[in-house]
Motif scaffolding. Structure first.
Motif, PDB file in Angstrom:
ATOM      1  N   LYS B  74       0.853  -1.187   0.000  1.00  0.00           N
ATOM      2  CA  LYS B  74       0.000   0.000   0.000  1.00  0.00           C
ATOM      3  C   LYS B  74       0.886   1.233   0.000  1.00  0.00           C
ATOM      4  O   LYS B  74       0.704   2.155   0.775  1.00  0.00           O
ATOM      5  N   SER B  75       1.884   1.231  -0.870  1.00  0.00           N
ATOM      6  CA  SER B  75       2.823   2.346  -0.867  1.00  0.00           C
ATOM      7  C   SER B  75       2.727   3.117  -2.181  1.00  0.00           C
ATOM      8  O   SER B  75       2.338   2.581  -3.214  1.00  0.00           O
ATOM      9  N   TRP B  76       3.101   4.379  -2.109  1.00  0.00           N
ATOM     10  CA  TRP B  76       2.987   5.270  -3.257  1.00  0.00           C
ATOM     11  C   TRP B  76       3.802   4.734  -4.428  1.00  0.00           C
ATOM     12  O   TRP B  76       3.328   4.655  -5.550  1.00  0.00           O
ATOM     13  N   LEU B  77       5.058   4.331  -4.136  1.00  0.00           N
ATOM     14  CA  LEU B  77       5.937   3.905  -5.224  1.00  0.00           C
ATOM     15  C   LEU B  77       5.469   2.609  -5.861  1.00  0.00           C
ATOM     16  O   LEU B  77       5.651   2.402  -7.063  1.00  0.00           O
ATOM     17  N   PHE B  78       4.874   1.725  -5.062  1.00  0.00           N
ATOM     18  CA  PHE B  78       4.417   0.466  -5.649  1.00  0.00           C
ATOM     19  C   PHE B  78       3.323   0.746  -6.680  1.00  0.00           C
ATOM     20  O   PHE B  78       3.355   0.210  -7.790  1.00  0.00           O
ATOM     21  N   PHE B  79       2.387   1.624  -6.321  1.00  0.00           N
ATOM     22  CA  PHE B  79       1.324   1.972  -7.279  1.00  0.00           C
ATOM     23  C   PHE B  79       1.896   2.709  -8.481  1.00  0.00           C
ATOM     24  O   PHE B  79       1.476   2.502  -9.611  1.00  0.00           O
ATOM     25  N   GLU B  80       2.865   3.572  -8.226  1.00  0.00           N
ATOM     26  CA  GLU B  80       3.472   4.309  -9.332  1.00  0.00           C
ATOM     27  C   GLU B  80       4.138   3.345 -10.315  1.00  0.00           C
ATOM     28  O   GLU B  80       4.010   3.498 -11.525  1.00  0.00           O
ATOM     29  N   VAL B  81       4.824   2.327  -9.791  1.00  0.00           N
ATOM     30  CA  VAL B  81       5.524   1.392 -10.671  1.00  0.00           C
ATOM     31  C   VAL B  81       4.546   0.496 -11.436  1.00  0.00           C
ATOM     32  O   VAL B  81       4.794   0.160 -12.602  1.00  0.00           O
ATOM     33  N   ILE B  82       3.409   0.156 -10.817  1.00  0.00           N
ATOM     34  CA  ILE B  82       2.364  -0.537 -11.578  1.00  0.00           C
ATOM     35  C   ILE B  82       1.956   0.353 -12.757  1.00  0.00           C
ATOM     36  O   ILE B  82       1.767  -0.098 -13.882  1.00  0.00           O
ATOM     37  N   GLY B  83       1.877   1.667 -12.486  1.00  0.00           N
ATOM     38  CA  GLY B  83       1.577   2.629 -13.549  1.00  0.00           C
ATOM     39  C   GLY B  83       2.637   2.615 -14.639  1.00  0.00           C
ATOM     40  O   GLY B  83       2.315   2.662 -15.822  1.00  0.00           O
ATOM     41  N   VAL B  84       3.909   2.540 -14.247  1.00  0.00           N
ATOM     42  CA  VAL B  84       4.994   2.523 -15.241  1.00  0.00           C
ATOM     43  C   VAL B  84       4.838   1.311 -16.168  1.00  0.00           C
ATOM     44  O   VAL B  84       5.007   1.412 -17.391  1.00  0.00           O
ATOM     45  N   LEU B  85       4.478   0.165 -15.582  1.00  0.00           N
ATOM     46  CA  LEU B  85       4.255  -1.039 -16.391  1.00  0.00           C
ATOM     47  C   LEU B  85       3.136  -0.788 -17.403  1.00  0.00           C
ATOM     48  O   LEU B  85       3.278  -1.092 -18.597  1.00  0.00           O
ATOM     49  N   ILE B  86       2.031  -0.214 -16.927  1.00  0.00           N
ATOM     50  CA  ILE B  86       0.891   0.042 -17.829  1.00  0.00           C
ATOM     51  C   ILE B  86       1.284   1.071 -18.883  1.00  0.00           C
ATOM     52  O   ILE B  86       1.036   0.892 -20.076  1.00  0.00           O
ATOM     53  N   GLY B  87       1.940   2.159 -18.434  1.00  0.00           N
ATOM     54  CA  GLY B  87       2.326   3.225 -19.358  1.00  0.00           C
ATOM     55  C   GLY B  87       3.301   2.737 -20.414  1.00  0.00           C
ATOM     56  O   GLY B  87       3.178   3.065 -21.591  1.00  0.00           O
TER      57      GLY B  87
END
Lengths: 391, 173
Positions: B74-87
């Motif tokens: 539940k961390s900011w960077l974990f969600f951000e990196v999921i975003g990087v994968l999608i992006g």
């Protein structure tokens, strides 16, 4: 005023924002060609400097953008997370990463973006990174003293060099531009390519010069707080401003007697003077503390009217001007007579006229009651929540 | 199914400005920069906590980590990196670059490229923990907010990269 965390955004919404910013981050990385390890490694061999170009352009864009937003008061420079400095672990960690970059051809961010489009070497790199983190957690007991040693906090780079923020950014931008030209030249040599256009062709040179001019214009703009604070020692500007909203003593006292909750009375004199005596309900915030972050939300409430007062000088008017500029609001007034007028007229020997004498006889005991009630309510500056950051 | 029209990469300076704007938006909204290695740490912690809970109760790293963090995922960077994968995936899709492949130097076989990728990753994993961030979290984001630590990490990564490059030139040239 940004940053909007942690005060305006809930933790859950913050994670959604993280996802979307990540999507934008990943999209741009991939479009830039950071999904190709051979291009990334080209930085170290001179055949492709795409990493340097994207990396420095991005860093300078963000620095200059922060300056511009701070000028318009859209971001509070003091609230931004500054990665702390641990000199030795930064250098050792950086060198280990440098070796990892040359061997692996990726860094963590680019490897994730490359894995997303099916680069198998990137998938192996990601697995390696996870393994590396695991190794680190296991050897952490041997490293923990080293890692936390030499903690210097969020040191700003411009302070290391004794430069202003603007000058430092300009220096970095200039170095980046020089590096762009030099690396283009190296790239052409390494790839045995005749430069398609001469190095200092009109177009790239014009773009570089305009970029530098624009950066110079922006980075020396003062941020909103500096603009507001410049009034503290500037009496000339005060006389130029024609109408500073003010309130007369009688009106002020009537509102105090009405126990008007929308009124916030701020004494901008020093703590010592305040402690020797002040108006009922007044909160003491010395002039040079008005822009401090811990008072920012107390002094910027739309449902309140602020009345600033001081002793004999112009500080109250300065306070009104400062706060209305800092917050772009107009709910401030100056009680120009200040504490001296209040004491003289309400406690002095002269009763002025019959009407005022009656008013004063009624008001003084009531004001004293209000003052006693007000002393029970202590207004304290708020400790700002620290912005979290880092990896 | 080799895509025919793999699009060209974006102009690096334009990409740099866009990346800078994404970073700027991140700083304005959240007060912090972008990152990547922190998410790797979250993932490792989450896995170890599930696989060997007794280990995490005693090991100093996990004890220290648990003090400063919520649930690791539940961390900011974990969600951000999921975003990087999608992006990254979306970008690969619009530019016809989605396919399994391996990038390597002209004189290196895939069988040799992959172990080097793993070793590079291992080093980056360790180094990023030591330096409190990787190229994104420490160097790029740190530079954007004018952190002395960010500049130092950046110089250490790229400076040492040049020193090591000569020894490993066979990998890429």
């Amino acid at each position: 005023m940004g940053p909007y965390l942690p005060e305006l955004i809930s933790p859950e919404l913050n994670l959604v924002i993280a996802l979307f910013l990540g999507i934008a981050f990943g999209f741009v990385l991939e479009q830039a060609g950071f999904s190709d390890s051979r291009r990334l490694a080209g930085l170290f061999y001179g055949y492709d400097f795409v990493v340097l170009r994207v990396f420095f352009t991005a860093a300078v864009t963000a620095m200059v953008g922060i300056s511009l937003l701070a000028y318009f008061g859209l971001i509070n420079l003091e609230m931004i997370y500054v990665n702390p400095l641990f000199t030795r672990s930064a250098i050792v960690g950086g060198v280990v990463m440098g070796l990892g970059f040359v061997l692996g051809g990726f860094c963590p961010g680019t490897s994730i973006c490359a894995a997303a489009i099916g680069r198998i070497d990137a998938i192996f790199f990601v697995l390696g990174t996870l393994l590396g983190v695991f190794v680190y957690t296991e050897i952490y007991p041997f490293l923990s003293d080293f890692v936390v040693a030499d903690a210097q906090g969020g040191v700003l780079a411009q302070n290391v060099f004794g430069l202003t923020r603007g000058l430092f950014i300009l220096m970095v931008a200039t170095m980046a531009l020089i590096a762009f030209f030099v690396t283009k030249w190296i790239e052409n040599r390494v790839n045995n390519r005749q430069a398609i256009a001469p190095l200092f062709a009109p177009r790239p040179a014009a773009i570089a010069i305009s970029a530098l001019a624009l950066i110079t214009l922006v980075v020396f703009l003062p941020d909103k707080k500096t603009q507001a604070r410049s009034l503290i020692n500037n009496d000339a500007e005060l006389t130029e401003v024609a109408d500073i909203r003010s309130i007369e003593l009688e009106q002020l006292v009537i509102r105090l007697l009405d126990r008007d909750n929308s009124l916030i009375l701020v004494d901008v004199r020093s703590r010592e003077l305040f402690d020797t005596g002040h108006l009922p309900t007044a909160v003491n915030i010395p002039l040079d503390k008005l822009t401090a972050s811990e008072w920012s939300s107390f002094l910027n409430r739309q449902d309140k009217q602020y009345v600033f007062y001081a002793g004999l000088d112009d500080s109250a008017k300065k306070a009104v001007l400062m706060m209305s500029r800092l917050n772009n609001t107009s709910n401030q007034m100056a009680f120009e007579g200040g504490y001296s007028e209040y004491i003289e007229r309400f406690y002095g020997d002269s009763l002025e006229n019959k009407a005022f004498a009656r008013f004063r006889a009624h008001a003084v005991p009531e004001l004293e009651k209000i003052a006693v009630e007000a002393e029970k309510v202590v207004v304290k500056p708020e400790n700002k929540l620290k912005v979290q950051g880092g990896c | 199914m080799m895509p025919i029209n793999e699009k060209q990469y974006m102009n690096p300076y334009l990409a740099g400005v866009l990346l800078g704007l994404v970073l700027l938006a991140t700083i304005v909204i959240t007060g912090r920069g972008l990152g990547a290695s922190g998410a790797m740490k979250s993932a490792v912690v989450a896995v170890v906590e599930n696989v060997a809970p007794s280990h995490t109760e005693n090991a100093p790293f996990y004890v220290d980590y648990a003090q400063g963090h919520d649930h690791p995922l539940k961390s900011w960077l974990f969600f951000e990196v999921i975003g990087v994968l999608i992006g990254g995936f979306l970008s690969g899709m619009v530019s016809n670059r989605l396919r399994f492949s391996t990038n390597r130097g002209p004189n290196l076989s895939i069988a040799k490229r992959l172990p080097f990728a793993v070793v590079g990753g291992v080093l980056f994993g360790i180094g990023a923990q030591l330096a409190r961030g990787c190229t994104s979290g420490a160097a790029l984001s740190g530079m954007a907010v004018l952190s002395a630590g960010g500049f130092l990490t950046m110089i250490a990564i790229f400076g040492s990269g040049y020193m090591f490059a000569w020894f490993f030139r066979r990998l890429w040239r």
